[in-house]
Scaffold this motif. Structure first.
Motif, PDB file in Angstrom:
ATOM      1  N   ALA A 105       0.858  -1.188   0.000  1.00  0.00           N
ATOM      2  CA  ALA A 105       0.000   0.000   0.000  1.00  0.00           C
ATOM      3  C   ALA A 105       0.891   1.234   0.000  1.00  0.00           C
ATOM      4  CB  ALA A 105      -0.916   0.009   1.218  1.00  0.00           C
ATOM      5  N   TYR A 106       0.359   2.325  -0.556  1.00  0.00           N
ATOM      6  CA  TYR A 106       1.109   3.572  -0.695  1.00  0.00           C
ATOM      7  C   TYR A 106       0.155   4.711  -0.358  1.00  0.00           C
ATOM      8  CZ  TYR A 106       4.468   6.802  -2.907  1.00  0.00           C
ATOM      9  OH  TYR A 106       5.388   7.794  -3.160  1.00  0.00           O
ATOM     10  N   LEU A 107       0.338   5.332   0.798  1.00  0.00           N
ATOM     11  CA  LEU A 107      -0.518   6.436   1.218  1.00  0.00           C
ATOM     12  C   LEU A 107       0.276   7.731   1.207  1.00  0.00           C
ATOM     13  CD1 LEU A 107      -2.437   4.175   2.087  1.00  0.00           C
ATOM     14  CD2 LEU A 107      -2.950   5.529   4.098  1.00  0.00           C
ATOM     15  N   ILE A 108      -0.359   8.773   0.716  1.00  0.00           N
ATOM     16  CA  ILE A 108       0.293  10.068   0.584  1.00  0.00           C
ATOM     17  C   ILE A 108      -0.045  10.941   1.787  1.00  0.00           C
ATOM     18  CG2 ILE A 108       0.427  12.148  -0.842  1.00  0.00           C
ATOM     19  CD1 ILE A 108      -0.308  10.236  -3.223  1.00  0.00           C
ATOM     20  N   LYS A 109       0.996  11.571   2.348  1.00  0.00           N
ATOM     21  CA  LYS A 109       0.827  12.520   3.446  1.00  0.00           C
ATOM     22  C   LYS A 109       0.442  13.872   2.854  1.00  0.00           C
ATOM     23  CE  LYS A 109       4.619  10.575   6.153  1.00  0.00           C
ATOM     24  NZ  LYS A 109       5.963  10.885   6.664  1.00  0.00           N
ATOM     25  N   PRO A 110      -0.417  14.622   3.499  1.00  0.00           N
ATOM     26  CA  PRO A 110      -1.143  14.210   4.700  1.00  0.00           C
ATOM     27  C   PRO A 110      -2.238  13.209   4.329  1.00  0.00           C
ATOM     28  CG  PRO A 110      -1.850  16.394   4.030  1.00  0.00           C
ATOM     29  CD  PRO A 110      -0.743  15.986   3.099  1.00  0.00           C
ATOM     30  N   PHE A 111      -2.344  12.174   5.122  1.00  0.00           N
ATOM     31  CA  PHE A 111      -3.303  11.114   4.839  1.00  0.00           C
ATOM     32  C   PHE A 111      -4.543  11.306   5.711  1.00  0.00           C
ATOM     33  CE2 PHE A 111      -0.120   9.675   7.869  1.00  0.00           C
ATOM     34  CZ  PHE A 111      -0.897   9.326   8.957  1.00  0.00           C
ATOM     35  N   GLU A 112      -5.636  10.744   5.239  1.00  0.00           N
ATOM     36  CA  GLU A 112      -6.866  10.723   6.031  1.00  0.00           C
ATOM     37  C   GLU A 112      -6.728   9.608   7.069  1.00  0.00           C
ATOM     38  OE1 GLU A 112      -9.609  12.689   5.832  1.00  0.00           O
ATOM     39  OE2 GLU A 112      -8.558  13.900   4.329  1.00  0.00           O
ATOM     40  N   ILE A 113      -7.017   9.927   8.312  1.00  0.00           N
ATOM     41  CA  ILE A 113      -6.859   8.957   9.399  1.00  0.00           C
ATOM     42  C   ILE A 113      -7.709   7.714   9.149  1.00  0.00           C
ATOM     43  CG2 ILE A 113      -7.343   8.550  11.846  1.00  0.00           C
ATOM     44  CD1 ILE A 113      -6.383  11.476  12.308  1.00  0.00           C
ATOM     45  N   ASP A 114      -8.960   7.916   8.765  1.00  0.00           N
ATOM     46  CA  ASP A 114      -9.836   6.760   8.523  1.00  0.00           C
ATOM     47  C   ASP A 114      -9.302   5.879   7.400  1.00  0.00           C
ATOM     48  OD1 ASP A 114     -11.553   7.499  10.547  1.00  0.00           O
ATOM     49  OD2 ASP A 114     -12.984   8.487   9.226  1.00  0.00           O
ATOM     50  N   GLU A 115      -8.781   6.504   6.344  1.00  0.00           N
ATOM     51  CA  GLU A 115      -8.226   5.730   5.235  1.00  0.00           C
ATOM     52  C   GLU A 115      -7.009   4.932   5.686  1.00  0.00           C
ATOM     53  OE1 GLU A 115      -6.434   6.273   0.728  1.00  0.00           O
ATOM     54  OE2 GLU A 115      -6.627   8.032   2.007  1.00  0.00           O
ATOM     55  N   MET A 116      -6.153   5.554   6.499  1.00  0.00           N
ATOM     56  CA  MET A 116      -4.965   4.853   6.995  1.00  0.00           C
ATOM     57  C   MET A 116      -5.371   3.656   7.853  1.00  0.00           C
ATOM     58  SD  MET A 116      -2.663   4.247   9.704  1.00  0.00           S
ATOM     59  CE  MET A 116      -3.155   5.432  10.931  1.00  0.00           C
ATOM     60  N   LEU A 117      -6.335   3.840   8.742  1.00  0.00           N
ATOM     61  CA  LEU A 117      -6.764   2.746   9.613  1.00  0.00           C
ATOM     62  C   LEU A 117      -7.462   1.642   8.825  1.00  0.00           C
ATOM     63  CD1 LEU A 117      -7.986   4.775  12.716  1.00  0.00           C
ATOM     64  CD2 LEU A 117      -5.919   3.355  12.543  1.00  0.00           C
ATOM     65  N   ARG A 118      -8.249   2.006   7.813  1.00  0.00           N
ATOM     66  CA  ARG A 118      -8.882   0.992   6.962  1.00  0.00           C
ATOM     67  C   ARG A 118      -7.824   0.192   6.200  1.00  0.00           C
ATOM     68  NH1 ARG A 118     -12.485   5.129   5.770  1.00  0.00           N
ATOM     69  NH2 ARG A 118     -11.392   5.522   3.803  1.00  0.00           N
ATOM     70  N   THR A 119      -6.786   0.885   5.731  1.00  0.00           N
ATOM     71  CA  THR A 119      -5.725   0.198   5.011  1.00  0.00           C
ATOM     72  C   THR A 119      -4.970  -0.750   5.937  1.00  0.00           C
ATOM     73  OG1 THR A 119      -5.538   2.105   3.527  1.00  0.00           O
ATOM     74  CG2 THR A 119      -3.719   0.528   3.519  1.00  0.00           C
ATOM     75  N   VAL A 120      -4.690  -0.316   7.146  1.00  0.00           N
ATOM     76  CA  VAL A 120      -4.044  -1.183   8.137  1.00  0.00           C
ATOM     77  C   VAL A 120      -4.893  -2.434   8.346  1.00  0.00           C
ATOM     78  CG1 VAL A 120      -3.475  -1.409  10.602  1.00  0.00           C
ATOM     79  CG2 VAL A 120      -2.702   0.596   9.325  1.00  0.00           C
ATOM     80  N   ASP A 121      -6.181  -2.253   8.568  1.00  0.00           N
ATOM     81  CA  ASP A 121      -7.080  -3.387   8.784  1.00  0.00           C
ATOM     82  C   ASP A 121      -7.073  -4.338   7.589  1.00  0.00           C
ATOM     83  OD1 ASP A 121      -7.755  -2.489  11.302  1.00  0.00           O
ATOM     84  OD2 ASP A 121      -9.660  -1.583  10.659  1.00  0.00           O
ATOM     85  N   ALA A 122      -7.113  -3.765   6.386  1.00  0.00           N
ATOM     86  CA  ALA A 122      -7.136  -4.595   5.177  1.00  0.00           C
ATOM     87  C   ALA A 122      -5.851  -5.377   5.018  1.00  0.00           C
ATOM     88  CB  ALA A 122      -7.373  -3.719   3.939  1.00  0.00           C
ATOM     89  N   LEU A 123      -4.720  -4.747   5.318  1.00  0.00           N
ATOM     90  CA  LEU A 123      -3.437  -5.434   5.181  1.00  0.00           C
ATOM     91  C   LEU A 123      -3.257  -6.533   6.226  1.00  0.00           C
ATOM     92  CD1 LEU A 123      -1.107  -2.410   4.386  1.00  0.00           C
ATOM     93  CD2 LEU A 123      -1.855  -4.200   2.804  1.00  0.00           C
ATOM     94  N   LEU A 124      -3.879  -6.363   7.369  1.00  0.00           N
ATOM     95  CA  LEU A 124      -3.775  -7.364   8.436  1.00  0.00           C
ATOM     96  C   LEU A 124      -4.774  -8.508   8.276  1.00  0.00           C
ATOM     97  CD1 LEU A 124      -3.225  -5.039  11.520  1.00  0.00           C
ATOM     98  CD2 LEU A 124      -1.552  -6.593  10.487  1.00  0.00           C
ATOM     99  N   ALA A 125      -5.781  -8.299   7.446  1.00  0.00           N
ATOM    100  CA  ALA A 125      -6.841  -9.302   7.276  1.00  0.00           C
ATOM    101  C   ALA A 125      -6.337 -10.545   6.555  1.00  0.00           C
ATOM    102  CB  ALA A 125      -8.020  -8.715   6.521  1.00  0.00           C
TER     103      ALA A 125
END
Length: 124
Positions: free
Chosen positions: A104-124
């Motif tokens: 995954a590649y997130l651009i700063k400044p990132f949306e907090i909800d998007e970052m947390l959703r991406t974390v969840d998806a990567l851990l799933a």
């Protein structure tokens, strides 16, 4: 929940990431340069790695990602998801991150909800 290695040298971003991840129930390990990221990865075998692309020292986040992938290929280790967090917003930068092995590649400044959703998806 999960052990997350955070490689980030900006203190404000680090503090935000650690608070968000720990509030979500994750355990975190923080390092502020590429060399330390590789050492912490080998020592702690995290479930997820979050890396800034631009870090001090001789190894940036792209090179750290390449080396982590090489470590995984060289042994019987499972593939650990890597998320790059960066201010580098060009499509060529994103492509370079994914070609280095990032999931995954997130651009700063990132949306907090998007970052947390991406974390969840990567851990799933």
């Amino acid at each position: 929940m999960a052990l997350i290695l955070v490689g980030e040298d900006d203190l404000d971003v680090t503090e935000l990431l650690l608070i968000l991840l720990e509030d979500a129930g994750h355990e975190t390990v923080h390092v502020d340069n590429g060399e330390a990221a590789i050492e912490a990865f080998a020592r702690s075998r995290p479930d997820l790695v979050l890396l800034d692309v631009a870090m001090p020292g001789s190894l940036d986040g792209l090179e750290v990602t390449r080396r982590l992938r090489a470590l995984e290929e060289g042994g019987d280790h499972r593939r650990v998801p890597v998320m790059l967090l960066t201010a580098r917003a060009l499509e060529d930068d994103r492509r370079a991150g994914l070609e280095a092995g990032a999931d995954a590649y997130l651009i700063k400044p990132f949306e907090i909800d998007e970052m947390l959703r991406t974390v969840d998806a990567l851990l799933a």
